[in-house]
Scaffold this active site. Structure first.
Site, mmCIF file in Angstrom:
data_model
loop_
_atom_site.group_PDB
_atom_site.id
_atom_site.type_symbol
_atom_site.label_atom_id
_atom_site.label_comp_id
_atom_site.label_asym_id
_atom_site.label_seq_id
_atom_site.Cartn_x
_atom_site.Cartn_y
_atom_site.Cartn_z
ATOM 1 N N GLU A 126 14.983 14.086 56.902
ATOM 2 C CA GLU A 126 14.631 13.018 55.929
ATOM 3 C C GLU A 126 12.910 13.640 56.770
ATOM 4 O OE1 GLU A 126 15.573 9.202 57.053
ATOM 5 O OE2 GLU A 126 13.860 9.485 58.568
ATOM 6 N N HIS B 245 20.397 -0.519 51.984
ATOM 7 C CA HIS B 245 20.079 -1.032 53.538
ATOM 8 C C HIS B 245 20.639 -2.391 54.071
ATOM 9 C CE1 HIS B 245 16.497 2.477 54.511
ATOM 10 N NE2 HIS B 245 18.078 2.398 53.362
ATOM 11 N N GLU C 218 19.695 7.673 49.248
ATOM 12 C CA GLU C 218 19.037 6.353 49.516
ATOM 13 C C GLU C 218 18.129 5.932 48.282
ATOM 14 O OE1 GLU C 218 16.773 7.097 52.793
ATOM 15 O OE2 GLU C 218 17.061 5.500 53.532
ATOM 16 N N TYR D 14 14.194 -0.205 65.094
ATOM 17 C CA TYR D 14 13.910 0.823 63.788
ATOM 18 C C TYR D 14 15.121 -0.061 62.499
ATOM 19 C CZ TYR D 14 17.666 3.422 65.106
ATOM 20 O OH TYR D 14 19.392 4.084 65.725
ATOM 21 N N ASN E 52 4.275 9.030 55.048
ATOM 22 C CA ASN E 52 3.723 7.263 55.549
ATOM 23 C C ASN E 52 3.176 7.764 56.860
ATOM 24 O OD1 ASN E 52 4.247 4.678 55.601
ATOM 25 N ND2 ASN E 52 6.270 5.209 56.952
ATOM 26 N N HIS F 237 16.560 11.746 51.081
ATOM 27 C CA HIS F 237 15.517 10.413 52.050
ATOM 28 C C HIS F 237 15.395 10.089 50.654
ATOM 29 C CE1 HIS F 237 12.261 9.369 54.523
ATOM 30 N NE2 HIS F 237 12.938 8.387 54.499
ATOM 31 N N ARG G 240 24.679 1.051 54.508
ATOM 32 C CA ARG G 240 23.800 1.734 55.861
ATOM 33 C C ARG G 240 24.597 -0.303 56.533
ATOM 34 N NH1 ARG G 240 17.825 4.016 57.589
ATOM 35 N NH2 ARG G 240 17.783 1.732 57.928
ATOM 36 N N ARG H 253 19.340 15.606 54.121
ATOM 37 C CA ARG H 253 18.500 14.247 53.890
ATOM 38 C C ARG H 253 16.941 15.276 53.304
ATOM 39 N NH1 ARG H 253 19.212 9.972 53.788
ATOM 40 N NH2 ARG H 253 17.604 9.241 54.933
ATOM 41 N N HIS I 98 18.102 7.701 64.021
ATOM 42 C CA HIS I 98 16.782 7.473 63.924
ATOM 43 C C HIS I 98 16.411 8.778 65.384
ATOM 44 C CE1 HIS I 98 13.054 6.532 62.121
ATOM 45 N NE2 HIS I 98 13.911 5.477 61.133
ATOM 46 N N GLU J 249 23.076 9.341 61.113
ATOM 47 C CA GLU J 249 21.917 10.022 60.537
ATOM 48 C C GLU J 249 21.077 10.215 61.790
ATOM 49 O OE1 GLU J 249 20.096 8.087 57.380
ATOM 50 O OE2 GLU J 249 18.287 9.052 57.578
ATOM 51 N N ASP K 112 21.881 4.984 60.612
ATOM 52 C CA ASP K 112 20.741 5.459 61.595
ATOM 53 C C ASP K 112 20.559 5.795 62.411
ATOM 54 O OD1 ASP K 112 18.662 7.603 61.651
ATOM 55 O OD2 ASP K 112 17.890 6.704 59.460
ATOM 56 N N TRP L 271 10.607 7.989 67.561
ATOM 57 C CA TRP L 271 10.675 6.953 66.901
ATOM 58 C C TRP L 271 11.467 7.185 65.850
ATOM 59 C CZ3 TRP L 271 9.989 4.404 62.048
ATOM 60 C CH2 TRP L 271 10.050 3.546 61.914
HETATM 61 O O1 EZ4 Z 1 11.808 5.712 59.083
HETATM 62 O O2 EZ4 Z 1 11.213 6.457 55.858
HETATM 63 O O3 EZ4 Z 1 16.933 7.212 56.871
HETATM 64 N N1 EZ4 Z 1 15.731 5.739 56.253
HETATM 65 C C1 EZ4 Z 1 14.629 6.395 57.497
HETATM 66 C C2 EZ4 Z 1 13.332 5.826 56.542
HETATM 67 C C3 EZ4 Z 1 12.292 6.276 57.980
HETATM 68 C C4 EZ4 Z 1 10.669 5.857 57.155
HETATM 69 C C5 EZ4 Z 1 9.189 7.202 57.143
HETATM 70 O O4 EZ4 Z 1 8.284 7.133 56.521
HETATM 71 O O5 EZ4 Z 1 15.072 6.497 58.699
HETATM 72 O O6 EZ4 Z 1 13.313 4.161 57.254
HETATM 73 CO CO CO Z 2 16.466 6.931 58.851
#
Ligand code: EZ4
Ligand code: CO
Length: 402
Positions: free
Chosen positions: A262, A123, A339, A160, A38, A312, A148, A283, A212, A236, A210, A402
């Site tokens: 991930e 999600h 996921e 996010y 991505n 992931h 989640r 993951r 992140h 996560e 998550d 991020w």
């Molecule tokens: O931000 O797949 O757990 N899932 C995530 C994802 C990631 C994206 C990045 O390309 O954290 O949504």
């Molecule tokens: Co994630």
């Protein structure tokens, strides 16, 4: 002996960007591999087209392990997401071909089923707590056994992992979107909405969250401690994992289970996390961690240390990866959870998949190979559309993870 006759790289944007490798043998058998990274799609496409496809033509498609070693060791340069995603695409396509030649679903070649289906988590998200609660209710109504939960942080007007309309984590066109971040605001707010979800719905489903990569190890330790009463299935990516030792500090403070991987692409990236039991779920995925062959190796290492799998599965991973993941998940003893977010209609018009959802679980059809075909004609309607993931900045303007 059949040979690899052709390998084609397709780039299309049916809902979002996907890079797909299709290998064809001299007997006319085809196999698919996902090569999507991505926001950096063309790097993998070039790696494949310019440096890998010329090596494939004329080789024996049966020798999957040998091909993996040849591409990994033969490159000299080690690991990294671009390399490992390219190798994954070849590896996945060869497993698909092997299944088709054997007349067996890929999970049969991996040892057969260990379970009847694959538990997934959905999600749920919301712009505020009531919207999150409504979304969790919607997933419960659809039979999800694991959910989640993510909500926008009021002070920074977003986060996010929060859907806007039907779009999840839209990558921006032209330049990356820049989004504000405040660790203080998040740490005060996130535990309150996880508690609100448990207060409203109780404990008869798995609740995930998550982080992140947004916290330092000691902040993550504090977070994990503060949500222990919520009995999360996992938190996560509590902190970035380049430094695997950082997770020891988190472990010393909290019993909230930890999931990582991930964004990692090889067994060496998770070695200490696993062997020192610093995480509970790994993951890594088929597409970003070297394909079915390498992911199995990671999962087998994890099994020795009672670390379970939690691959992931966001929508930037193509339906080819999802199908391959389900074949792996069905066949590994230490499966934990998968996921899953449904792809949009346009994506499913291009990738004709036999993966099906029922009552919180995914399964594959009893068809040879991975059970996914690529509709090249349909893909032509969706040309590549360059996009970037967002960048996070703290309130003082400095860049954050991020
Ligand atoms: O931000 O797949 O757990 N899932 C995530 C994802 C990631 C994206 C990045 O390309 O954290 O949504
Ligand atoms: Co994630």
């Amino acid at each position: 002996m059949a040979k690899i006759e052709r390998a084609e790289v397709f780039i299309a944007s049916p809902g979002r960007n996907f890079v797909t490798l299709r290998i064809t043998t001299s007997d006319g058998v085809t196999g698919l591999g996902d090569a999507t990274l991505n926001g950096r799609e063309l790097a993998v496409a070039s790696y494949l087209r310019d440096h890998v496809v010329p090596l494939l033509v004329g080789r024996d498609p049966d020798r999957i392990e040998d091909m993996w070693q040849y591409l990994y060791r033969g490159a000299y340069w080690r690991r990294g997401p671009v390399t490992m995603t390219a190798i994954a695409a070849v590896d996945t396509a060869l497993w698909d071909i092997k299944g088709k030649i054997a007349g067996q679903p890929v999970y049969q070649l991996l040892g057969g089923r260990c379970r009847d289906g694959v538990m997934v988590y959905g999600h749920a998200s919301g712009a505020d707590v009531p919207a999150l609660i409504d979304d969790v209710a919607r997933f419960r109504d659809q039979g999800f056994k694991a959910i989640r939960a993510q909500a926008a942080v009021p002070e920074i007007g977003g986060s996010y992992g929060v859907r806007k309309g039907s779009v999840y984590e839209p990558a921006a066109t032209s330049l990356p979107d820049e989004q504000p971040w405040s660790t203080e605001a998040y740490l005060d707010f996130a535990p309150t909405y996880l508690e609100a979800v448990r207060d409203r719905f109780g404990f008869d489903f798995h609740l995930l969250h998550d982080i992140h990569h947004r916290l330092t190890p000691i902040e993550a330790a504090r977070f994990g401690k503060s949500v222990e009463e919520c009995r999360l299935f996992w938190m996560e990516d509590p902190t970035p994992a380049e430094n695997q030792d950082a997770f020891r500090l988190i472990r010393q403070h909290t019993t909230t289970p930890v999931a990582v991987g991930e964004a990692l692409s090889s067994i060496w990236d998770v070695q200490h996390l696993i062997t020192e039991q610093l995480i509970d779920y790994v993951r890594t995925t088929v597409v970003h961690a070297g394909g079915i062959t390498h992911l199995r190796r990671i999962f087998d290492l994890a099994a020795l240390y009672q670390v379970r799998t939690g691959s992931h599965g966001a929508t930037d991973l193509s339906p080819v990866t999802l199908a391959a993941a389900v074949h792996v998940d069905l066949s590994v003893p230490n499966f934990g959870i998968q996921e899953w977010m449904p792809h949009v209609r346009e994506t499913m018009e291009v990738f004709r998949s036999t993966v099906s959802y029922s009552d919180g679980m995914l399964d594959v059809a009893e068809v040879p190979g991975l059970g996914v075909e690529y509709d090249e004609k349909a893909a032509e309607r969706f040309p590549y559309d360059p996009r970037y993931l967002p960048v996070a900045r703290r309130l003082d303007g400095s860049v954050h993870d991020w």
